[in-house]
Write an enzyme that holds these catalytic residues in place. Structure first.
Site, PDB file in Angstrom:
ATOM      1  N   HIS A 164       8.969  -1.537  15.960  1.00 59.27           N
ATOM      2  CA  HIS A 164       8.417  -0.515  16.851  1.00 59.27           C
ATOM      3  C   HIS A 164       9.042  -0.622  18.242  1.00 59.27           C
ATOM      4  O   HIS A 164       9.577  -1.655  18.633  1.00 59.27           O
ATOM      5  CB  HIS A 164       6.892  -0.651  16.951  1.00 59.27           C
ATOM      6  CG  HIS A 164       6.178  -0.260  15.694  1.00 59.27           C
ATOM      7  ND1 HIS A 164       5.163   0.645  15.663  1.00 59.27           N
ATOM      8  CD2 HIS A 164       6.374  -0.647  14.409  1.00 59.27           C
ATOM      9  CE1 HIS A 164       4.729   0.795  14.411  1.00 59.27           C
ATOM     10  NE2 HIS A 164       5.460   0.011  13.636  1.00 59.27           N
ATOM     11  N   ALA A 248       4.294  -8.886  10.547  1.00 56.50           N
ATOM     12  CA  ALA A 248       3.821  -8.514  11.884  1.00 56.50           C
ATOM     13  C   ALA A 248       2.396  -9.010  12.141  1.00 56.50           C
ATOM     14  O   ALA A 248       1.531  -8.256  12.575  1.00 56.50           O
ATOM     15  CB  ALA A 248       3.937  -7.003  12.117  1.00 56.50           C
ATOM     16  N   HIS A 281      10.429  -8.568   2.266  1.00 56.98           N
ATOM     17  CA  HIS A 281       9.449  -8.609   3.359  1.00 56.98           C
ATOM     18  C   HIS A 281       8.409  -9.697   3.147  1.00 56.98           C
ATOM     19  O   HIS A 281       7.853 -10.219   4.108  1.00 56.98           O
ATOM     20  CB  HIS A 281       8.758  -7.252   3.497  1.00 56.98           C
ATOM     21  CG  HIS A 281       9.577  -6.250   4.232  1.00 56.98           C
ATOM     22  ND1 HIS A 281      10.684  -5.659   3.677  1.00 56.98           N
ATOM     23  CD2 HIS A 281       9.471  -5.750   5.489  1.00 56.98           C
ATOM     24  CE1 HIS A 281      11.222  -4.837   4.552  1.00 56.98           C
ATOM     25  NE2 HIS A 281      10.503  -4.876   5.663  1.00 56.98           N
ATOM     26  N   ASP A 303       6.317   1.186   2.707  1.00 54.72           N
ATOM     27  CA  ASP A 303       6.700   1.090   4.113  1.00 54.72           C
ATOM     28  C   ASP A 303       8.147   1.568   4.267  1.00 54.72           C
ATOM     29  O   ASP A 303       8.891   1.088   5.124  1.00 54.72           O
ATOM     30  CB  ASP A 303       6.535  -0.336   4.636  1.00 54.72           C
ATOM     31  CG  ASP A 303       6.486  -0.370   6.167  1.00 54.72           C
ATOM     32  OD1 ASP A 303       6.183   0.684   6.764  1.00 54.72           O
ATOM     33  OD2 ASP A 303       6.778  -1.424   6.752  1.00 54.72           O
TER      34      ASP A 303
END
Lengths: 414, 278
Positions: A164, A248, A281, A303
């Site tokens: 982000h 995250a 991931h 995602d």
């Protein structure tokens, strides 16, 4: 008017009675070998009742030839695909075309409903993008159903940024007013926002949760360094899910296991958790740990970013340059961080089964029933029960998608 | 009457299902001239239906021009109750085959006027030209359909109160609670079955041996209603060895010898489905 005529054609097609035989139907946590499906008006109907009450024989007979018939997959976190990024505003027309491209393209992966996901963005982007992503029925003309939008951020923690953009992040010192300011009241209250990912450790977020839930929004926690205490508080205040578990968020620490620690809570109901099953991931062992802790909470999410379905190369996600290498991995060019995934939902289902050793039924339910339950739409989506929308896939025993149907109509998967 | 003895339930099912398939295919039914089939429920015909479904799936048998009449249905049980005979027929046969819903006839146990419903059913059979082949099973007391012991052998389709024996036996389908078993049923009469052009009865298991003996070795008797088929010109009984336990050795040997004679002296190819010699 061309729109009306195509609408009419669809109604005619839908009024046909479709009977599907010789399938192995995934229903009620089991596989039913000797039942049939009846479909009318885009819905699954009660075949016995129809047979004895209405007396019309089927107009179309489909032989499933022993394949599995499962509900269509639901992806509650997808940022883009086929070169299109939901978070990048390019004008109404292009957004609409991009949405069509994705909605139609996802069908080949067995995805019949999805929740377009927008990464942390500046206020004006939400005001531009959200109106173009309103819920939209799935059918032959539209492709997969748009269930609403997942806004991932900007109320997230800067230390758990992922891919982000830091300059977009916001806190909520004024509580719900800050959410209204960013997204708009109408977008929160009516639609299109269906899911919101927030960090409980961001100022004002915990105090706003109940109001967000009251708007009818499904709250998920993630991109956060929340302590296990904050994480449990968020669940108590109505959050129902963890956004891409393990990614995250604080790594597991035995004294304060953070958000991951929700997997072990006995004080409150363990929440759903989205998980990216691309084997990159999240390590397969971690997925197995999550599954063993809460098998009924697993929700497979792609995602996926814009490079899903594209050849390797460099692309843009939320204004950031990313590189796709091979068919599995995308990194931020600048720092080499993972930048979302490029896995398809059917591959997630196969991987989940492989990584956890779960049954075919459990693997399928993690991409059908569980996401539907998360959104509270399990009476219409994610099952093959009578009354549900006739969104389903034919799968072979290796869980490859052979055919895909939306609202009772077969959609080409080629 | 023909009595076919096979070693066990599966062979009995194989025989009767092949028979039904051949009868329908030989009949070459059309829309104008459908094959009219009477059908039972219960444990006896499950193997038969399973095989018929198999034949259909293999493309050997179509029900496109078959009209069916079921023997009976409980009164007051919802149509979609798992133990209703509608549900039974749906799950075991109808959902798997290509039969036209309008060609299926099952008595409506929830009709406002039950007598009218029975009369309507009889009229429908009559209007279509009668039943070509009525298949039945029996209870241990020799009842065919719900024609309990003491039923008139001239009876037509009507409301019938179930015998205590039947309620007890059927309670296994209703959580073993006899209070949950419906007390009444609509059923075709013995006369209705006897009017069909052919009757075939499946009788298997040692618990039905006495009924079989009463049915074929003693006189026509309303206490064993299936014995009425002694008066039918084209009756077929298919049973397993267990069901012959109460028969005289002589009886068993005689009926077995008939098959022997057909197979070894006349040649099966010279004998029609219904036993007629070409």
């Amino acid at each position: 008017m061309p729109f009306q005529s195509s609408e009419k054609t669809r109604q005619n097609r839908n009024s046909r009675l479709i009977k599907i035989v010789n399938g192995r139907i995934v229903r009620n946590h089991t596989i039913i070998n000797d039942d049939v499906l009846y479909i009318h008006d885009g819905k699954i109907i009660d075949p016995q009742n129809h047979f004895f009450a209405c007396g019309n024989p089927p107009d179309v007979l489909i032989n499933a030839k022993g394949l599995l018939i499962a509900p269509g997959y639901i992806d509650v976190q997808i940022n883009g695909a086929f070169g299109v990024d939901f978070s990048v505003w390019k004008g109404d027309k292009q957004m609409k075309e991009g949405l069509d491209k994705i909605a139609k393209g996802l069908v080949k992966y067995g995805c019949t409903s999805f929740v377009p996901t927008i990464v942390s963005s500046h206020k004006e982007v939400y005001h531009q993008v959200l109106p173009t992503l309103k819920p939209r029925k799935g059918n032959k003309d539209n492709g997969a159903e748009v269930l609403g939008v997942h806004v991932e951020g900007p109320f997230i923690t800067s230390s758990q940024l992922g891919a982000h953009e830091e300059s977009c992040l916001r806190a909520a010192p004024n509580g719900i007013n800050d959410f209204v300011d960013i997204y708009g009241l109408h977008e929160l209250k009516d639609n299109p926002i269906k899911i919101i990912t927030v960090a409980p450790d961001v100022e004002g977020v915990l105090d706003s949760l109940e109001e967000l839930v009251n708007f009818g929004i499904t709250v998920s926690i993630g991109h956060s360094s929340a302590t296990v205490f904050q994480a449990e508080s968020a669940i108590e205040k109505g959050a129902k899910c963890i956004t891409h578990l393990f990614n995250a968020m604080q790594q597991f620490h035995h004294r304060d296991p953070g958000i991951v620690g929700l997997l072990g809570t006995t004080r409150i109901t363990r929440p759903f958790y989205g998980i990216i099953c691309d084997g990159i991931h999240v390590h397969p062992n971690s997925i197995k740990i999550a599954y063993d802790s809460n098998p009924k909470g697993a929700i497979l999410v792609t995602d996926a970013m814009a490079a899903l379905g594209l050849p390797p190369g460099e692309y843009t996600l939320g204004g950031i340059s990313v590189r796709k290498s091979g068919n599995e991995k995308v990194e931020v060019v600048e720092n080499g961080k993972l930048a979302g995934s490029v896995i398809s939902i059917d591959a997630c289902v196969k991987n989940f089964k492989k990584f956890t050793g779960c049954s075919v039924i459990e693997a399928i339910e993690a991409a059908t029933l569980h996401p539907a339950e998360l959104l509270g739409i399990q009476n219409f989506k994610g099952t093959l029960n009578v009354g549900a929308d006739a969104d389903f896939v034919f799968l072979d025993d290796d869980l490859n998608v052979v055919k895909c149907f939306i609202a009772g109509e077969e959609i080409s998967t080629s | 009457m023909r009595l076919i003895i096979r070693s066990d339930y599966n062979e009995v099912s194989e025989y009767i299902s092949t028979y039904v398939k051949n009868r329908i295919n030989e009949f070459k039914p059309t829309k104008e001239r459908p094959f009219v089939l009477g059908l039972p429920t219960g444990s006896s015909p499950i193997g038969l239906y399973k095989n018929l479904v198999k034949y259909h799936k293999n493309g050997e048998l179509s029900f496109k021009h078959v009209v069916t009449f079921n023997m009976d249905e409980y009164v007051g049980l919802p149509r979609d109750h798992p133990e209703s005979y509608h549900s039974f027929m749906w799950h075991h046969l109808f959902k798997h085959i290509d039969i036209e819903p309008r060609n299926v006839n099952i008595l409506d146990g929830n009709a406002e006027n039950l007598s009218e419903e029975c009369a309507r059913f009889e009229k429908k059979i009559k209007d279509i030209g009668g039943v070509e082949l009525f298949i039945g099973g029996i209870g241990p007391d020799g009842h065919i359909a719900f024609n309990e012991p003491g039923s008139s052998l001239m009876s037509r389709t009507r409301v019938k109160t179930l015998a205590y024996d039947t309620i007890l036996a059927n309670s296994r389908f209703f959580d073993n609670d006899i209070n949950k078993v419906p007390r009444m049923a609509l059923t075709v009469g013995v006369g209705t079955v006897m009017d069909s052009r052919e009757v075939a009865v499946i009788i298997t298991g040692a618990h039905k041996a006495l009924a079989l003996a009463k049915c074929i070795e003693e006189g026509v008797n309303h206490m064993f209603t299936v014995s009425a088929i002694q008066l039918h010109s084209k009756a077929l009984i298919v049973c397993d060895e267990d069901a012959t336990l109460e028969l005289h050795v002589k009886t068993v040997k005689y009926f077995k010898s008939i098959e022997h004679v057909i197979n070894n002296l006349i040649g099966a190819e010279n004998v029609g489905l219904q036993g007629n010699i070409h």
